[in-house]
Design a protein around this motif. Sequence first.
Motif, PDB file in Angstrom:
ATOM      1  N   ALA A  87       0.956   2.734   2.484  1.00 41.00           N
ATOM      2  CA  ALA A  87      -0.064   2.470   1.456  1.00 41.00           C
ATOM      3  C   ALA A  87      -0.251   3.734   0.627  1.00 41.00           C
ATOM      4  O   ALA A  87       0.062   4.836   1.068  1.00 41.00           O
ATOM      5  CB  ALA A  87      -1.395   2.060   2.085  1.00 41.00           C
ATOM      6  N   LYS A  98      -1.626  -0.518  -2.855  1.00 44.26           N
ATOM      7  CA  LYS A  98      -0.193  -0.429  -2.623  1.00 44.26           C
ATOM      8  C   LYS A  98       0.537  -0.661  -3.924  1.00 44.26           C
ATOM      9  O   LYS A  98      -0.054  -1.165  -4.888  1.00 44.26           O
ATOM     10  CB  LYS A  98       0.228  -1.460  -1.567  1.00 44.26           C
ATOM     11  CG  LYS A  98      -0.169  -1.011  -0.147  1.00 44.26           C
ATOM     12  CD  LYS A  98       0.170  -2.041   0.908  1.00 44.26           C
ATOM     13  CE  LYS A  98       1.640  -2.357   0.920  1.00 44.26           C
ATOM     14  NZ  LYS A  98       2.493  -1.113   0.919  1.00 44.26           N
ATOM     15  N   GLY A 101       5.315   2.469  -5.002  1.00 48.58           N
ATOM     16  CA  GLY A 101       6.774   2.373  -5.082  1.00 48.58           C
ATOM     17  C   GLY A 101       7.236   1.131  -5.844  1.00 48.58           C
ATOM     18  O   GLY A 101       8.412   0.815  -5.891  1.00 48.58           O
ATOM     19  N   GLY A 102       6.274   0.400  -6.402  1.00 47.22           N
ATOM     20  CA  GLY A 102       6.636  -0.758  -7.231  1.00 47.22           C
ATOM     21  C   GLY A 102       7.117  -1.957  -6.426  1.00 47.22           C
ATOM     22  O   GLY A 102       7.806  -2.832  -6.955  1.00 47.22           O
ATOM     23  N   GLU A 107       5.712  -7.137  -0.685  1.00 51.29           N
ATOM     24  CA  GLU A 107       4.921  -6.570   0.435  1.00 51.29           C
ATOM     25  C   GLU A 107       3.701  -7.432   0.708  1.00 51.29           C
ATOM     26  O   GLU A 107       3.339  -7.696   1.849  1.00 51.29           O
ATOM     27  CB  GLU A 107       4.486  -5.143   0.105  1.00 51.29           C
ATOM     28  CG  GLU A 107       5.615  -4.142   0.099  1.00 51.29           C
ATOM     29  CD  GLU A 107       5.177  -2.784  -0.415  1.00 51.29           C
ATOM     30  OE1 GLU A 107       4.149  -2.714  -1.137  1.00 51.29           O
ATOM     31  OE2 GLU A 107       5.852  -1.787  -0.097  1.00 51.29           O
TER      32      GLU A 107
HETATM   33  O1  DER Z   1       4.771   0.991  -2.833  1.00 54.69           O
HETATM   34  C1  DER Z   1       4.219   0.784  -1.747  1.00 54.69           C
HETATM   35  O2  DER Z   1       3.365  -0.124  -1.582  1.00 54.69           O
HETATM   36  C2  DER Z   1       4.506   1.739  -0.616  1.00 54.69           C
HETATM   37  O3  DER Z   1       4.207   1.121   0.610  1.00 54.69           O
HETATM   38  C3  DER Z   1       3.639   2.951  -0.848  1.00 54.69           C
HETATM   39  O4  DER Z   1       2.357   2.510  -1.107  1.00 54.69           O
HETATM   40  C4  DER Z   1       3.629   3.898   0.324  1.00 54.69           C
HETATM   41  O5  DER Z   1       4.681   4.776   0.124  1.00 54.69           O
HETATM   42  P1  DER Z   1       4.809   6.114   0.995  1.00 54.69           P
HETATM   43  O6  DER Z   1       4.856   5.645   2.446  1.00 54.69           O
HETATM   44  O7  DER Z   1       6.092   6.710   0.540  1.00 54.69           O
HETATM   45  O8  DER Z   1       3.611   6.943   0.691  1.00 54.69           O
END
Ligand code: DER
Length: 232
Positions: A87, A98, A101-102, A107
């Motif tokens: 997250a 969330k 990462g797009g 998800e």
């Molecule tokens: O894009 C997303 O939802 C990913 O889960 C992001 O929120 C978490 O990425 P990280 O684990 O690299 O911080």
Amino acid sequence: DKTEQAKKRAAFQAVDEVLSDRQVVGIGSGSTVVYAVERIAERVRSEDLKITCVPTSFQARELIINAGLQLSDISQHSNLDVAFDGADEVDSKLNAIKGGGGCHLQEKIVAHNAKLFIIVADFRKKSKFLCEQWKRGIPVEVLPLAYVPVMKHLKKLNGKPTLRKGVRKAGPVVTDNGNFVVDVDFGILEPDKLQTIDIAMHMIPGVIETGLFVGMADRAYFGMEDGSVVVI
Ligand code: DER
């Protein structure tokens, strides 16, 4: 470094406490969930577990394949036992942002269809309110042809929308689903305001999914700077 170690400790503890034999497991996206997959693969091998994995992105699919785990999809397994995901920020009521990462569309589908939705994160993501530390706005997946009117309607909701641009790619970011991402800044968001904002954004035609995960997580594991893991 401290952050990577914190991510790893959170992910390993979550997998050790939640993963059990014959589970169907949702695999999230981002960098923290990489450690969860590492631990799942370790346990599958050492305990000879039968685990089936459902991805939430191209990246997650690659993670599953490269870890030698059993790959499936949401059509074949629409009732998952657990989903592990990262997250961008989590508040004290387990609401989450969330989509950094797009990948939040798939998800959210996987998280919604899992009996248990477990967040794994490092200390930078643990906040009292959403957007306290996360300053890049709420990610929203948008149909490309509609992004101009969608931006207009997001402004009417008092949001400040920005079309997410590619870094080493000219033009906007395109998601695994072929859509754009608009990041919308609403300022600090108290828990009781989240549902209203989420529904209002969903009512805009052309908005496909938001990165507000309101009341969806069952548990969150945070790797802290002092080496401990806090679970809420
Ligand atoms: O894009 C997303 O939802 C990913 O889960 C992001 O929120 C978490 O990425 P990280 O684990 O690299 O911080």
